[in-house]
Structure formats: C-alpha cells, structure tokens
Design a protein around this motif. Structure first.
Motif, PDB file in Angstrom:
ATOM      1  N   PHE B 596       0.755  -1.145  -0.005  1.00 54.95           N
ATOM      2  CA  PHE B 596      -0.028  -0.111  -0.119  1.00 54.95           C
ATOM      3  C   PHE B 596       0.925   1.296   0.116  1.00 54.95           C
ATOM      4  N   LEU B 597       0.636   1.976  -1.006  1.00 60.48           N
ATOM      5  CA  LEU B 597       1.170   3.378  -0.898  1.00 60.48           C
ATOM      6  C   LEU B 597       0.359   4.544  -0.859  1.00 60.48           C
ATOM      7  N   HIS B 598       0.778   5.365   0.217  1.00 63.12           N
ATOM      8  CA  HIS B 598      -0.241   6.593   0.379  1.00 63.12           C
ATOM      9  C   HIS B 598       0.752   7.886   0.228  1.00 63.12           C
ATOM     10  N   CYS B 599       0.023   8.447  -0.598  1.00 63.73           N
ATOM     11  CA  CYS B 599       0.855   9.771  -1.050  1.00 63.73           C
ATOM     12  C   CYS B 599      -0.079  11.019  -0.814  1.00 63.73           C
ATOM     13  N   ASP B 600       0.589  12.116   0.013  1.00 65.08           N
ATOM     14  CA  ASP B 600      -0.010  13.352  -0.057  1.00 65.08           C
ATOM     15  C   ASP B 600       1.089  14.113   0.012  1.00 65.08           C
ATOM     16  N   ALA B 601       1.546  14.497  -1.328  1.00 66.68           N
ATOM     17  CA  ALA B 601       2.762  15.247  -1.970  1.00 66.68           C
ATOM     18  C   ALA B 601       2.423  16.539  -2.091  1.00 66.68           C
ATOM     19  N   GLN B 602       2.074  17.605  -1.340  1.00 60.93           N
ATOM     20  CA  GLN B 602       1.612  19.060  -1.754  1.00 60.93           C
ATOM     21  C   GLN B 602       1.811  19.234  -3.151  1.00 60.93           C
ATOM     22  N   GLY B 603       1.064  18.871  -4.009  1.00 62.77           N
ATOM     23  CA  GLY B 603       1.160  19.245  -5.575  1.00 62.77           C
ATOM     24  C   GLY B 603       2.090  18.293  -6.583  1.00 62.77           C
ATOM     25  N   VAL B 604       3.138  17.831  -5.945  1.00 62.62           N
ATOM     26  CA  VAL B 604       3.958  17.141  -6.757  1.00 62.62           C
ATOM     27  C   VAL B 604       3.671  15.791  -7.195  1.00 62.62           C
ATOM     28  N   GLU B 605       2.260  15.375  -6.877  1.00 63.68           N
ATOM     29  CA  GLU B 605       1.910  13.958  -7.175  1.00 63.68           C
ATOM     30  C   GLU B 605       2.057  13.511  -8.637  1.00 63.68           C
ATOM     31  N   LEU B 606       1.649  14.283  -9.595  1.00 63.62           N
ATOM     32  CA  LEU B 606       1.863  13.936 -10.938  1.00 63.62           C
ATOM     33  C   LEU B 606       3.262  13.471 -11.276  1.00 63.62           C
ATOM     34  N   GLU B 607       4.313  14.317 -10.864  1.00 63.03           N
ATOM     35  CA  GLU B 607       5.667  14.240 -10.998  1.00 63.03           C
ATOM     36  C   GLU B 607       6.067  12.796 -10.272  1.00 63.03           C
ATOM     37  N   PHE B 608       5.614  12.571  -9.199  1.00 63.93           N
ATOM     38  CA  PHE B 608       5.872  11.218  -8.473  1.00 63.93           C
ATOM     39  C   PHE B 608       5.347  10.125  -9.264  1.00 63.93           C
ATOM     40  N   LEU B 609       4.090  10.435  -9.741  1.00 67.94           N
ATOM     41  CA  LEU B 609       3.598   9.068 -10.371  1.00 67.94           C
ATOM     42  C   LEU B 609       4.442   8.755 -11.516  1.00 67.94           C
ATOM     43  N   LYS B 610       4.935  10.000 -12.222  1.00 69.18           N
ATOM     44  CA  LYS B 610       5.933   9.685 -13.612  1.00 69.18           C
ATOM     45  C   LYS B 610       7.030   8.843 -13.471  1.00 69.18           C
ATOM     46  N   SER B 611       7.540   9.272 -12.035  1.00 70.09           N
ATOM     47  CA  SER B 611       8.759   8.527 -11.830  1.00 70.09           C
ATOM     48  C   SER B 611       8.400   6.895 -11.545  1.00 70.09           C
ATOM     49  N   MET B 612       7.301   6.627 -10.988  1.00 69.78           N
ATOM     50  CA  MET B 612       6.586   5.409 -10.779  1.00 69.78           C
ATOM     51  C   MET B 612       6.802   4.708 -12.249  1.00 69.78           C
ATOM     52  N   SER B 613       6.278   5.218 -13.207  1.00 68.29           N
ATOM     53  CA  SER B 613       5.776   4.712 -14.604  1.00 68.29           C
ATOM     54  C   SER B 613       7.210   4.316 -15.073  1.00 68.29           C
ATOM     55  N   ASN B 614       8.397   4.713 -14.674  1.00 68.52           N
ATOM     56  CA  ASN B 614       9.734   4.489 -15.213  1.00 68.52           C
ATOM     57  C   ASN B 614      10.010   3.166 -14.913  1.00 68.52           C
ATOM     58  N   HIS B 615       9.163   2.448 -13.894  1.00 64.42           N
ATOM     59  CA  HIS B 615       9.370   1.195 -13.207  1.00 64.42           C
ATOM     60  C   HIS B 615       8.681   0.100 -13.745  1.00 64.42           C
ATOM     61  N   SER B 616       9.156  -1.067 -13.694  1.00 66.52           N
ATOM     62  CA  SER B 616       8.396  -2.096 -14.607  1.00 66.52           C
ATOM     63  C   SER B 616       7.251  -2.421 -13.362  1.00 66.52           C
ATOM     64  N   ALA B 617       6.230  -3.053 -14.333  1.00 69.11           N
ATOM     65  CA  ALA B 617       4.901  -3.325 -13.593  1.00 69.11           C
ATOM     66  C   ALA B 617       5.054  -4.130 -12.142  1.00 69.11           C
ATOM     67  N   GLY B 618       6.086  -4.968 -12.271  1.00 70.08           N
ATOM     68  CA  GLY B 618       6.377  -5.923 -11.050  1.00 70.08           C
ATOM     69  C   GLY B 618       6.831  -5.030  -9.707  1.00 70.08           C
TER      70      GLY B 618
END
Lengths: 303, 699
Positions: B596-618
């Motif tokens: 479970f990942l809970h993220c409340d990152a004052q406005g940078v949530e989109l950037e953070f998600l992009k960094s997640m998309s660089n990693h494989s599905a696993g």
C-alpha cells in the motif's frame, strides 16, 4: 324433584318501603321516593356520560388480566371448564349416578358446568366489586369522576366473560351430543338475576371493605362455604331432609337450579322460585344505592 | 374584563376518627355518634381567583395544600364552606393517572380522556393536536407499558392540557421530563393564562413563585396565613420556617417607599447596628453606583449575650427578587467564635459592582451556621437599596456585566472552523465500527490524547490544530470521511506481513491504522517537516508501534536529488533535504513488496507518479491512495485527471476517486490497484460534495 318455596309470598313492595322508612332516620336528608329517583337518574346520566371510559376500561380489563399469557382471554373460559372437568373426573363415580333424568354419559359434567357457570358469574362480580374501590384508590383521590363507573366496569367485564363461557359450554356440550333447545331462551333471566344479586351484594361489601378491610378477607371464607352450601357439585335431592330445609334459605339455590334445568335437562325452569332471590336482589340494590350515597364523600377520606 | 372564576368560601375539611368503624356506619344510618378525635386538614380558607390570574399555594408538608386542591377539583368533599367554580376545571395532580398499561398511547387518549370527562367525538378531534404536542413519534401507537417515564409525562401532559379549562390546577408535577418538555409545558400554561384561564398551583420552588405568580397564598396547619404579593408572602414564609426552630423569634414586615419589602426576623441576640453601602475609594455612602464601580458594604453587629459562633451572610437581589449573588462567612471559613457580651463585630464586604443597570437590594443575615434555620439572630431582607447605572459602557441588558466583546470578520474563503463543519457534515464514516469513547479527548500522562474510531490514540490537535480535533470529535474518531471509508474497506484485502509506504506522512495516522489492522506489517514514513514528523513519532509511541515504522526526513518529487530546497509548511522557511522519487522509495524499502502506498505530496503527485511509470509493472505497489491537489498548490487545473489517466496508462485501475471539488476535506483522491486480480474489487460508494460547498468553492 322436591322444591321448597318458603319465600314465595315475600312482598317486594313492602320490603322497599321498609328500607326507605329506615333511611328516613338519618340526619343529612330525607330519602324520599323523589330524592331516590333523582339519585338513580343522576347515576344513570353520569354513567352514560362516562360510557367511553367504562367501555374502554372493560376492554382494558379483559386485555390486561392475561396480557402476558400466550392464550390470553382464553384462560377465562378454560379455568371454569377445567374445574368442571376435574370435579367430573374425581366425583363422577360417587355422584354421577345421582344426577338422573338424562340419557347422557356426560350428564354429571354438564350438571357441573351449569352450576359453575352461574356460581362463577356471582363470585366474579361480588369479589371484584369488593376490591374495586381499593384498586382505583389513587385515581379516585386525584381525578373527579362518577364513582358509579367503577362497579359498572366490573359488571360489564363479568357479563362478557360469562357469555363467552356459555358459548364455550355449548360447544363442549355439542361434543357430547347435548344440544340447546327452546328453554335456553330463558337463560338471560338467570343471568340478569345472578348479576343483579351479585352487584348489589358486591357494592355493599365493597363500600364496607374500604372502611373495614376485614370484610374482604371474611368474604373469601364465606364464599368458600357458600359454594358447598349450594348444589353445584352434588344434586340437591341427595341431601338429608334437615339439610334441604337449611339450604332452601340459600338465595343462590333457585338461581343455580334455574341454570341446571335449562342447560342439563333442557326443560323450562321454575320462574316462580326466582321470586325470593329477585326480591333479595332488589333489597340489596336499594341498600347499595343508599349506602353508596352515604359513604361516597368519606370513601376518599380513608383511602 | 376580569371575570371571577373561582370562589372558595370558608371551606374546611375534617378527618374524624371513630372508636370503631361501626360507629361510622351507625352515623350513616342516623345514630348520633361522637367521633373520638378530629383532625382539621383545612379550615376556614377563603379566597377568589379572577380569569388570567396565577396564584401559587405554598406551605410546608402537611399544611393542607393537597387537601385544598382536591376540594377545589372535587375529589374530596368539604365538610363546611363552599367552592364555586364557573367553567371547566382541569386538575393535573398526577401525570399518567388512569392510563392502562396495555393500551397504546392513542387508545389511552380515548380511555383516560374519557375518565377526564371528555366526549368521544371531542377526543377524536383533539387527537392530532395531542399526538403533535406529545412528540413521542411512533411510540404513540405502542403500548404505554413500553414508555419511559419521560414519554409517559409527555403524553399525559398533552392530554391533560388538550382543552383549555377556565381553571387549571397544577400540583408540583412539572418537574418530570426533560428540560425541553418542561419549557414547552410552562409555555402551554402561560398560553392558557394569556387566553384568560386562571392558574392555581402548588410548588416548593420559591424562585418560580416569584417569576410566575401574581399572588401567593401561604397555608400553615390548614389555615390561610397570608394572601398577597409574591415577595411579601415568600419572605414571610422563609422567616416562618426559621421561626419553627426558634421560638423567641419575631417577624416584622413593612413595605418601603420604593416598593421594596423589608422583612426582619430573628432572636436579636446579635443585632445589626448599622448597614451601609460605601464607595470603596471615598468611603462615602452611595445609593447610585456605576457599572464596574468598586464599592463595599459595611455591617456592624453587636451581641447582647455571649455567642459561641457567628456567621454573617449577604445576598444581592434584583428587582424581581432573583438572587444575583449570595454567600456567607461560613462558606469563606471566616466565621467568628467566642463572641462576648456587648462586643462589636464589623464586616466589610468589598466588591466590584459588575451588575447590569437596574435596582438592587442587599439582604443580610446573622446566624450561627450556613443555614438560617438553625439559629437565626437577625435576618433582614432588602435593607440597602441601590441603583446601578451604566455610565461609560456600551448599552447592555441583564443583571451581569460580563465584559463581553464582539469580534466579527467577513470573507468568501472558508476558514478552518467552517471547513471543520463542512467535513463533519459528511456521513460516509458513520457506519465504520467504532470503539467506545471514539472521538473523545482525555489527558494521558500530561498530554491531551484523542481516541480515533479504531482505538488508536493520537496527540489532540497535533494534526493541523484545534479545528481538526473538533472534526474528529464530531465524526466520532474520523477526520476524512470519504478517504477513511475507502481505506477501511481496503484493509479487509491487504495481506499480513506486508509494507505500507506513507509519503507526506505528517501525523502518520494511515500508517498506524495499517499497522494495527495488518499483522506483522511494517511501515515507511517520509515527511519533510521536522515538527510534523515529531507528531507522527509521538503518535506511534502512544500506540507502541514505533518499532514497526522507519522514519525519513525528505521531500517527495519526480526526481531523486541529494539536496532539494523547498519551503517547509510549519516553519515557513527553506529547508535543504534529499528528494525522493519512486526509485528512492524502492531502494530504501529493500526487497519487501509494497502492499500500500499512500501519497499526500503537496502538488507534486503527478511528477511522482511519472517516476513510478519508469519502473516495471512488477515493482509497482499493490494499492495506491493519492491525494490530488488544487491548482493553487499543484499549478495545474488538470492534476487530478492527469494523475488518473497516467495510472490507467501504467496498466493500473482507478477503483474510486473524487476530485477536489467533490471533496469534503480539501484534496482530491484517487484509489488505484496495479494487480489485475484486484481490478474487480468492489469498494463502498462514497458521497460527493458539490463545488460551491467544498474548500476551494470551485475556484
């Protein structure tokens, strides 16, 4: 069957006049025929005005007494039926054969049932009237309403119970192939007479019981004895002659026999024999009205 | 036109006792029988009442009040005298009398209403009003035996007052029921009075007597002692009670020029020599005092005999006779002892006159204990009269100058307290199971601790402050109803022995909830603000969960940086900290799967998600819960939608969401799963706020 009509010529009108003359002695007011009739009209009109309360109280009594039991008001009927059944079971061998005159195996049971029905109406009204003022003491102290409503509630409740019991009896009798016949239409005369007698007696005792509580306890014993002095369980004619003479003073004797004649023998009852209990009932009712009038202001004082 | 409603003429009631009840019976039949003894409960009482008049009957127990009421209402017959009533009497001597327990409320209205002398048709007409006034809802059609005493009282009062009588008699029965219904009952009685009914009531509450009545009648031992104005009779009654204990006492009453009634009673063994109201500064006597002026009462008493113990009491009353303030030297533990004959005792009572404008009186008492019934040396009502005027304060009314100030602000943006009310209006968390005392604040080891719905303890006010404490109290242990409803549902699906990541952990509440709900689990909390982090650590400590959490001070963003500078929320200053992206999270967490990942990152949530998309599905977490922020924080009007579509493009599935405008808190929310097996998960339906009611009001 031998009958004793000792009081056959009792003068009802004379008895009433005697009562009223007696009443004339008291200090507050003279109770004349006029005053008396005004009293009766007063009672009747206030009872009519409070009919809503009286009727709903009767319903409440029937509902409340067995509210928490599963079979409810059915117990009203089952109790006397069971009583008759028990006596029949225990005593049929000894007394059963003595109830002659009817070709039915259940003759003794029916005989019992007739007596118990009549006696039950009498005791229910008498005993409930005995305590009715005590039961409603708090209400009487704090709400102004016609007190005559209270015995009328008792009377109404008891009459309904009685009619239900009679209806149940008819069904039980039918089971023994014993069916009502024409003389049954005379039954209301017996019902009214029993009720009137018990009503008068009950009010008198009820009023006295407010002041002397021993009256209630004493009456419980008296009614026990009275039950056995009335031919309900045994037939009148099995008694020895001396005993028959004594018991013929019992005003309940003609009443119970009236029921038995109709319900067991299916024959026209002896209306003339009712003259004694009828006269006594009228006297008792007059005394009751008089006593009620005298005691009424003081009832609340001692409650 | 004041019409006479009630006339009581010399009535009396006697209860005779007979040597035997048979004498009573004999008397009915006209025998001249003497009673053994007589007890007169009421004798020779006469008074009259006009329409619209309210009269109270007071007196000690056994004074004959009840007997008198019963004679007027007709249940008890007077022996002598006459009662004349023109019109209908309604007597409420006991509520619920005549009710049949087996009947429903509705049936009892017919039944008991019949007993009160109402007709069938009349009751049927009154039924809707009675049902409405009693306010007992569906209980109206249930048997009365299932009622609480309060419901019984409501129904009984509604029935008793359904019809306006010409004379209403009330025995002290209105003390039953809750204060709301008492108030309603009193209003009903006032209504009757205003419509011209006369009200006669018995009471022991002397304050209501002064307030409600035009006249008071004092009964004692069956006799009418006084019939007059409330203050006069009540003061006399008080003095009379004192007298019972004190045979040497005498009572004097006179009415002063200003209309104040002076009542003096006592043994005079100690007598007040002088009583003055003085200005504290000048020591000059005053009779008019400004609001807030410092004054003192000077009392000098002298003992005519030796006295063991002397207590001095003082009381200030307003024009209506209500006590504004009162105390005595027994309460302040300053009583005098061993007073000798002819000794003077001086009392100085200093106070700041913070009273409202109006006329006031001072009453003093000299006794030997706190109650004046033990030994009353001198009790004087309304000895000093003074007026209070408002010289320099803004106009106010009432009897107390409380020093109240008004402050107002106007704004279109939602303040924190308004937000608290908005959040608390959401019903989503209502059905989540709660521990007893959830939402309450207690003091534990010197700090205020609030209990959350699941029993977790958090520092009260630690998360954002007092207004958040209010939300949690109002919602019985919840702070964000929509988000918690979803989180609570997801906790049924997470696996034991897993890890939760909380970015922007602040008070770390979701991590603590996760640790409590999931056995053998761990949490990793990232928070850049040192003060906020401290709150999180303290909360973990309170619940003994510290050992299962790893704490990091870092920023969150799209790139991993050694040194990132940003403004810190509570300190309001730039802070240099490492910045984490999803890669950092994976590395710091090690090999353990992220449940479970809970993220409340004052406005940078989109950037953070992009960094997640660089990693494989696993390498993706099983569930994510992302707070999406308003454009004033994130800089983009499409942050929420962008985050959602990015998650879908990564192969995740959005399970539930609400935008910023639909939030009952502040931020938008996305709940998503990355494992295909979870895509069919049914989550509870959350309610959605409307834009103009939300925190940013659709701006």
């Amino acid at each position: 069957m031998p009958r004793t009509r000792r009081f056959g010529n009792f003068d009802t009108a004379y008895a009433c006049r005697l009562m009223l003359d007696l009443a004339d002695f008291q200090v507050h007011e003279k109770i004349t025929y006029k005053v008396f009739s005004e009293m009766m009209i007063g009672h009747a009109s206030s009872a009519w005005r409070y009919r809503q309360f009286i009727l709903s109280s009767i319903r409440g009594e029937l509902k409340g007494r067995f509210a928490s039991s599963k079979m409810g008001a059915l117990w009203h009927i089952l109790n006397p039926l069971a009583m008759a059944a028990i006596y029949a079971l225990v005593l049929s061998k000894i007394l059963g054969a003595k109830v002659g005159g009817v070709e039915n195996d259940a003759a003794y049971a029916i005989y019992l049932m007739a007596g118990i029905a009549s006696w039950g109406l009498f005791t229910e009204i008498t005993l409930r009237c005995l305590n009715i003022f005590l039961e409603y003491s708090n209400t009487m102290k704090k709400i102004a309403f016609p007190r005559v409503a209270l015995p009328l509630i008792v009377l109404g409740g008891a009459l309904i119970n009685h009619l239900l019991l009679l209806a149940a009896s008819v069904m039980v009798f039918a089971f023994f192939s014993h069916f009502p016949s024409l003389p049954w239409i005379a039954l209301p005369v017996g019902i009214i007479l029993t009720a009137a007698f018990a009503f008068g007696l009950g009010i008198i005792l009820g009023v006295l019981n407010v002041f002397v509580r021993d009256v209630g306890q004493f009456m419980l014993v008296v009614l026990q004895l009275w039950f056995w002095l009335t031919p309900i369980v045994y037939p009148f004619h099995v008694l020895p002659d001396a005993m028959q003479t004594i018991i013929s003073y019992n005003p309940m004797l003609p009443v119970v026999q009236f029921y038995q004649d109709i319900m067991l023998y299916n024959k026209w009852p002896d209306f003339v024999s009712l003259q004694y209990p009828a006269t006594l009932s009228i006297v008792l009712l007059l005394v009751a009205v008089f006593l009620f009038r005298r005691a009424s202001p003081e009832i609340v004082d001692v409650l | 036109m004041m019409q006479e409603i009630l006339n009581v003429a010399r009535i009396g009631k006697c209860y005779p006792t007979y040597s035997s009840e048979f004498s009573r019976f004999a008397r009915w039949f006209g025998m001249p029988v003497k009673s053994k003894s007589e007890f007169w409960a009421v004798r020779d009482v006469s008074f009259a009442m006009k329409s619209g008049e309210t009269v109270a009957l007071i007196g000690q127990n056994g004074a004959g009040k009840s007997t008198l009421l019963k004679m007027i209402s007709g249940t008890v017959q007077p022996i002598e005298g006459k009662v004349h009533v023109s019109g209908r009497i309604s007597a409420i001597l006991e509520l619920g009398l005549g009710f049949n327990a087996e009947f429903t409320g509705r049936q009892n209205v017919m039944h008991s209403g019949g007993l009160l002398g109402h007709f069938d048709s009349e009751l049927r007409k009154l039924m809707p009003w009675i049902e409405d006034f009693a306010e007992i809802g569906e209980h109206f059609d249930l048997p009365v035996r299932t009622y609480s005493s309060g419901m019984m009282a409501r129904l009984a009062f509604a029935l008793a007052t359904a019809v306006r009588p010409e004379l209403l008699i009330v025995d002290e029965v209105l003390s039953v029921g809750d204060s709301y219904f008492q108030h309603k009952s009193f209003n009903r009685i006032r209504e009757f009075r205003d419509q011209g009914a006369a009200i006669l009531f018995v009471t022991h509450g002397m304050s209501s007597v002064r307030e409600l009545c035009d006249r008071v009648i004092l009964l004692d031992k069956g006799r009418m002692i006084k019939d007059g104005q409330p203050d006069e009779v009540v003061d006399y009654y008080n003095a009379m009670i004192a007298e019972k204990e004190n045979s040497k006492l005498s009572i004097e009453q006179r009415r002063g020029k200003e209309g104040w009634l002076h009542t003096t009673s006592g043994t005079r063994e100690v007598k007040m020599v002088t009583a003055e109201l003085l200005d504290s500064v000048s020591n000059l006597p005053v009779s008019t005092v400004g609001v807030g002026q410092a004054v003192k009462v000077l009392l000098i008493a002298r003992a005519s005999v030796p006295i063991d113990k002397l207590v001095c009491g003082v009381m200030i009353r307003d024009r209506l006779g209500h006590v504004v303030w009162g105390s005595n030297t027994a309460y302040t533990r300053q009583h005098e002892e061993g007073i000798e004959q002819f000794e003077y005792i001086e009392f100085e009572i200093t106070f700041k006159c913070d009273l409202g404008p109006g006329s006031y009186s001072i009453t003093y008492a000299l006794t030997d204990s706190e109650s004046h019934t033990s030994r009353n040396f001198e009790w004087s009502d309304n000895v000093i009269i003074f007026d209070v005027i408002n010289i320099d304060l803004p106009t106010f009314f009432g009897t107390s100058a409380l020093g109240v100030t008004f402050n107002s602000r106007r704004s279109f943006s939602m303040t924190e307290w308004a937000r608290a009310a908005m959040t608390a209006s959401c019903q989503d968390s209502l059905n989540i199971p709660k521990v007893p005392r959830a939402g309450q604040v207690n003091s534990e080891d010197g700090i205020s601790v609030q209990t959350m719905h699941n029993g977790l303890k958090v520092v009260a006010g630690g998360y954002h402050g007092a207004w958040m404490t209010k939300i949690i109290r109002d919602l019985s242990g919840h702070h964000e109803p929509q988000e918690e409803l979803l989180f609570d549902a997801l906790m049924n699906h997470v696996k034991p022995g897993t890890t939760m990541i909380e970015l922007g952990a602040y008070w770390a509440y979701f991590s603590l909830w996760f640790l409590k709900a999931v056995p053998n689990s761990n949490a990793l909390c990232v928070e850049p603000d040192p003060l906020n982090l401290q709150i999180g650590r303290k909360n973990a400590e309170l619940n003994n969960l510290s050992h299962r959490i790893k704490w990091f001070e870092a920023w969150v963003g799209g790139t991993e940086e050694e040194n990132h500078s940003a403004i810190c929320e509570t300190l309001g200053e730039l802070r240099n900290l490492p910045q984490w992206n999803y890669g950092t999270v994976l590395r710091q967490n090690g090999a353990a799967p992220i449940e479970f990942l809970h993220c409340d990152a004052q406005g940078v949530e989109l950037e953070f998600l992009k960094s997640m998309s660089n990693h494989s599905a696993g390498e993706r977490p099983r569930f994510i819960m992302i707070s999406t922020h308003h454009h004033s924080i994130s800089g983009s009007r499409t942050t929420h939608e962008d985050c959602a579509s990015l998650i879908e493009s990564m192969g995740g599935k959005v399970l539930a969401q609400h935008s910023v405008d639909e939030s009952y808190s502040g931020d938008g929310l996305i709940v998503a799963a990355f494992k295909e097996a979870d895509f069919g998960l049914a989550l509870p339906v959350i309610s959605l706020n409307t834009a103009h009611d939300s925190l940013f009001q659709g701006a």
